[in-house]
Design an enzyme around this catalytic site. Structure first.
Site, PDB file in Angstrom:
ATOM      1  N   SER A  26       0.812  -1.224   0.000  1.00 30.05           N
ATOM      2  CA  SER A  26       0.000   0.000   0.000  1.00 30.05           C
ATOM      3  C   SER A  26       0.840   1.266   0.000  1.00 30.05           C
ATOM      4  O   SER A  26       1.670   1.474   0.886  1.00 30.05           O
ATOM      5  CB  SER A  26      -0.880   0.042   1.261  1.00 30.05           C
ATOM      6  OG  SER A  26      -1.860  -0.952   1.193  1.00 30.05           O
ATOM      7  N   HIS A  57      -3.411   0.456  -4.718  1.00 32.27           N
ATOM      8  CA  HIS A  57      -2.813  -0.735  -5.327  1.00 32.27           C
ATOM      9  C   HIS A  57      -3.091  -0.688  -6.823  1.00 32.27           C
ATOM     10  O   HIS A  57      -4.226  -0.794  -7.247  1.00 32.27           O
ATOM     11  CB  HIS A  57      -3.395  -2.017  -4.722  1.00 32.27           C
ATOM     12  CG  HIS A  57      -2.858  -2.330  -3.360  1.00 32.27           C
ATOM     13  ND1 HIS A  57      -1.874  -3.258  -3.149  1.00 32.27           N
ATOM     14  CD2 HIS A  57      -3.151  -1.833  -2.150  1.00 32.27           C
ATOM     15  CE1 HIS A  57      -1.587  -3.323  -1.856  1.00 32.27           C
ATOM     16  NE2 HIS A  57      -2.354  -2.458  -1.228  1.00 32.27           N
ATOM     17  N   HIS A  79      -5.787  -9.129  -1.279  1.00 29.96           N
ATOM     18  CA  HIS A  79      -5.823  -9.509   0.130  1.00 29.96           C
ATOM     19  C   HIS A  79      -6.998 -10.448   0.411  1.00 29.96           C
ATOM     20  O   HIS A  79      -7.994 -10.437  -0.300  1.00 29.96           O
ATOM     21  CB  HIS A  79      -5.987  -8.275   1.018  1.00 29.96           C
ATOM     22  CG  HIS A  79      -4.967  -7.196   0.777  1.00 29.96           C
ATOM     23  ND1 HIS A  79      -5.048  -6.333  -0.292  1.00 29.96           N
ATOM     24  CD2 HIS A  79      -3.854  -6.853   1.459  1.00 29.96           C
ATOM     25  CE1 HIS A  79      -4.019  -5.514  -0.258  1.00 29.96           C
ATOM     26  NE2 HIS A  79      -3.277  -5.793   0.783  1.00 29.96           N
ATOM     27  N   TYR A  81      -9.043 -10.005   2.843  1.00 27.27           N
ATOM     28  CA  TYR A  81     -10.230  -9.203   3.216  1.00 27.27           C
ATOM     29  C   TYR A  81     -11.018  -8.705   2.008  1.00 27.27           C
ATOM     30  O   TYR A  81     -12.142  -8.249   2.156  1.00 27.27           O
ATOM     31  CB  TYR A  81      -9.853  -8.035   4.137  1.00 27.27           C
ATOM     32  CG  TYR A  81      -8.938  -6.990   3.537  1.00 27.27           C
ATOM     33  CD1 TYR A  81      -9.381  -6.101   2.565  1.00 27.27           C
ATOM     34  CD2 TYR A  81      -7.611  -6.878   3.950  1.00 27.27           C
ATOM     35  CE1 TYR A  81      -8.541  -5.155   2.023  1.00 27.27           C
ATOM     36  CE2 TYR A  81      -6.758  -5.927   3.415  1.00 27.27           C
ATOM     37  CZ  TYR A  81      -7.233  -5.057   2.445  1.00 27.27           C
ATOM     38  OH  TYR A  81      -6.390  -4.134   1.896  1.00 27.27           O
ATOM     39  N   GLU A  82     -10.432  -8.788   0.818  1.00 27.94           N
ATOM     40  CA  GLU A  82     -11.176  -8.385  -0.372  1.00 27.94           C
ATOM     41  C   GLU A  82     -12.155  -9.483  -0.792  1.00 27.94           C
ATOM     42  O   GLU A  82     -12.932  -9.286  -1.726  1.00 27.94           O
ATOM     43  CB  GLU A  82     -10.216  -8.085  -1.527  1.00 27.94           C
ATOM     44  CG  GLU A  82      -9.371  -6.848  -1.286  1.00 27.94           C
ATOM     45  CD  GLU A  82      -8.312  -6.649  -2.357  1.00 27.94           C
ATOM     46  OE1 GLU A  82      -8.664  -6.204  -3.458  1.00 27.94           O
ATOM     47  OE2 GLU A  82      -7.128  -6.962  -2.092  1.00 27.94           O
ATOM     48  N   ALA A 109       2.717  -2.115   4.118  1.00 30.08           N
ATOM     49  CA  ALA A 109       2.476  -1.120   5.155  1.00 30.08           C
ATOM     50  C   ALA A 109       2.056  -1.889   6.399  1.00 30.08           C
ATOM     51  O   ALA A 109       1.422  -2.935   6.299  1.00 30.08           O
ATOM     52  CB  ALA A 109       1.363  -0.180   4.715  1.00 30.08           C
ATOM     53  N   MET A 213      -2.112  -6.754   7.289  1.00 29.20           N
ATOM     54  CA  MET A 213      -3.162  -7.599   6.715  1.00 29.20           C
ATOM     55  C   MET A 213      -2.712  -8.346   5.455  1.00 29.20           C
ATOM     56  O   MET A 213      -3.532  -8.760   4.647  1.00 29.20           O
ATOM     57  CB  MET A 213      -4.387  -6.736   6.378  1.00 29.20           C
ATOM     58  CG  MET A 213      -4.916  -5.928   7.554  1.00 29.20           C
ATOM     59  SD  MET A 213      -6.222  -4.806   7.036  1.00 29.20           S
ATOM     60  CE  MET A 213      -6.425  -3.799   8.521  1.00 29.20           C
ATOM     61  N   SER A 214      -1.402  -8.501   5.313  1.00 31.69           N
ATOM     62  CA  SER A 214      -0.929  -9.179   4.093  1.00 31.69           C
ATOM     63  C   SER A 214       0.339  -9.966   4.418  1.00 31.69           C
ATOM     64  O   SER A 214       0.557 -10.367   5.552  1.00 31.69           O
ATOM     65  CB  SER A 214      -0.637  -8.141   3.013  1.00 31.69           C
ATOM     66  OG  SER A 214       0.415  -7.290   3.408  1.00 31.69           O
ATOM     67  N   ASN A 237       1.603   3.803  10.396  1.00 36.05           N
ATOM     68  CA  ASN A 237       0.904   4.490  11.483  1.00 36.05           C
ATOM     69  C   ASN A 237       1.262   3.756  12.769  1.00 36.05           C
ATOM     70  O   ASN A 237       1.696   2.610  12.728  1.00 36.05           O
ATOM     71  CB  ASN A 237      -0.624   4.429  11.261  1.00 36.05           C
ATOM     72  CG  ASN A 237      -1.104   3.001  11.059  1.00 36.05           C
ATOM     73  OD1 ASN A 237      -1.028   2.452   9.960  1.00 36.05           O
ATOM     74  ND2 ASN A 237      -1.557   2.365  12.134  1.00 36.05           N
ATOM     75  N   HIS A 249      -7.062   4.462   6.227  1.00 40.01           N
ATOM     76  CA  HIS A 249      -6.305   4.008   5.060  1.00 40.01           C
ATOM     77  C   HIS A 249      -5.596   5.195   4.408  1.00 40.01           C
ATOM     78  O   HIS A 249      -4.509   5.051   3.849  1.00 40.01           O
ATOM     79  CB  HIS A 249      -7.230   3.321   4.050  1.00 40.01           C
ATOM     80  CG  HIS A 249      -6.493   2.784   2.857  1.00 40.01           C
ATOM     81  ND1 HIS A 249      -5.541   1.785   2.957  1.00 40.01           N
ATOM     82  CD2 HIS A 249      -6.534   3.114   1.548  1.00 40.01           C
ATOM     83  CE1 HIS A 249      -5.037   1.520   1.756  1.00 40.01           C
ATOM     84  NE2 HIS A 249      -5.627   2.319   0.882  1.00 40.01           N
TER      85      HIS A 249
HETATM   86  N1  HPA Z   1      -3.176  -2.451  11.271  1.00 42.55           N
HETATM   87  C1  HPA Z   1      -3.259  -3.397  10.317  1.00 42.55           C
HETATM   88  N2  HPA Z   1      -2.779  -3.241   9.103  1.00 42.55           N
HETATM   89  C2  HPA Z   1      -2.183  -2.080   8.806  1.00 42.55           C
HETATM   90  C3  HPA Z   1      -2.060  -1.054   9.739  1.00 42.55           C
HETATM   91  C4  HPA Z   1      -2.577  -1.248  11.052  1.00 42.55           C
HETATM   92  O1  HPA Z   1      -2.501  -0.393  11.936  1.00 42.55           O
HETATM   93  N3  HPA Z   1      -1.406  -0.038   9.120  1.00 42.55           N
HETATM   94  C5  HPA Z   1      -1.149  -0.453   7.860  1.00 42.55           C
HETATM   95  N4  HPA Z   1      -1.617  -1.684   7.664  1.00 42.55           N
END
Ligand code: HPA
Length: 288
Positions: A26, A57, A79, A81-82, A109, A213-214, A237, A249
């Site tokens: 990301s 993406h 992903h 989650y998609e 990320a 998440m990946s 973050n 996001h």
């Molecule tokens: N949590 C999960 N996935 C992420 C985060 C997060 O804080 N930041 C970027 N991808």
């Protein structure tokens, strides 16, 4: 299906035969701009290839020279989650494996859990914790994907999921670029909701320093194929409850934009060294 997609890409790559794959996460897609003589193939053109539905993406293959050596990049990934199945999420990695890559750099990320992490910092993955609730190898074992010696096992060893040798090359290259590359433990959740502060406290107690998440599904499938993995996370973050603001996001994406030039320079420096490490002259092993 993997063979069909691989044959399609092989034809498009013509004489280029990359031994290094790179997956851009990301907000990190601009690393592909550093590729010279790029061959660009949108995922939509590749037979059976899943398409990314997430903003940030791009959804295309960019192959060419990076730091003077051939690489094949995925600009954007799909992903769990998609709504994609485990097979679909890891299909692109299987295709890169079938094209003969020997090492893969997985970038992503992530939320920073460890104390002291700065937003925008890059961290090399030293290990992971898979709490996605699934494993991409569930189902019949697929020894046909054993592209390298010792691979294709029903129960792949994950003791060194992330290559120590690649990690030390990355740390050295980062120092030369003027920054220190920390080493962390990436805990994977399915998403798409971000974590709660209580989950983050629990994950910290479990030993995680990053959450995302990946990546882990790709790592598992790469190791099953016998491909060496370097994981690089951008702390997009601070994880939930650790920063002053709510997670979005947008923030993840914007941090990526700030980091991608640094990541790009790191990978340009690193690519030739990875290539030297995985020089075909060095393996007497089976090749695809
Ligand atoms: N949590 C999960 N996935 C992420 C985060 C997060 O804080 N930041 C970027 N991808």
């Amino acid at each position: 299906q993997v063979a069909e997609a691989a044959a399609f890409l092989k034809a498009r790559l013509a004489s280029l035969s990359p031994r290094i794959g790179i997956v851009l996460g990301s907000g990190l897609g601009a690393v592909a701009d550093a590729v010279t003589g790029p061959v660009v193939v949108p995922y939509a053109e590749i037979p059976h290839f899943p398409r990314s539905t997430v903003e940030g993406h791009m959804g295309r293959i960019v192959a060419g020279l990076l730091g003077g050596v051939p690489v094949i990049m995925m600009q954007g990934r799909v992903h769990f989650y998609e709504g994609y199945s485990p097979e679909e999420v890891t299909f692109p990695l299987r295709v890169l494996g079938a094209l003969g890559i020997r090492a893969v750099v997985l970038t992503c990320a992530a939320g920073g859990i460890a104390e002291g992490y700065q937003v925008g910092q890059l961290v090399a993955l030293g290990d992971h914790i898979n709490l996605m609730g699934w494993n991409p190898l569930i189902g019949p074992n697929e020894p046909r994907f054993a592209f390298w010696a010792g691979a294709g096992l029903r129960f792949p060893d994950m003791t060194e999921a992330y290559s120590k040798a690649l990690r030390s090359l990355a740390k050295q290259a980062a120092l030369e670029e003027g920054f220190a590359l920390d080493e962390g433990v990436y805990l994977a959740v399915s998403g798409p909701s971000f974590e709660t502060p209580a989950e983050i406290r629990a994950f910290r107690a479990l030993g995680a320093t990053l959450v995302g998440m990946s990546t882990v599904s790709e790592t598992i499938v790469a190791r099953h194929m016998g491909i060496e993995v370097l994981g690089l996370a951008c702390v997009a973050n601070l994880a939930a409850g650790l920063g002053a603001t709510a997670l979005s996001h947008q923030e993840v994406f914007e941090t990526g934009r700030q980091v991608e030039q640094r990541l790009s320079r790191l990978l340009q420096r690193l690519a030739p060294r990875i290539a030297a490490l995985v020089d075909p002259a060095k393996d007497e092993e089976k090749q695809p």
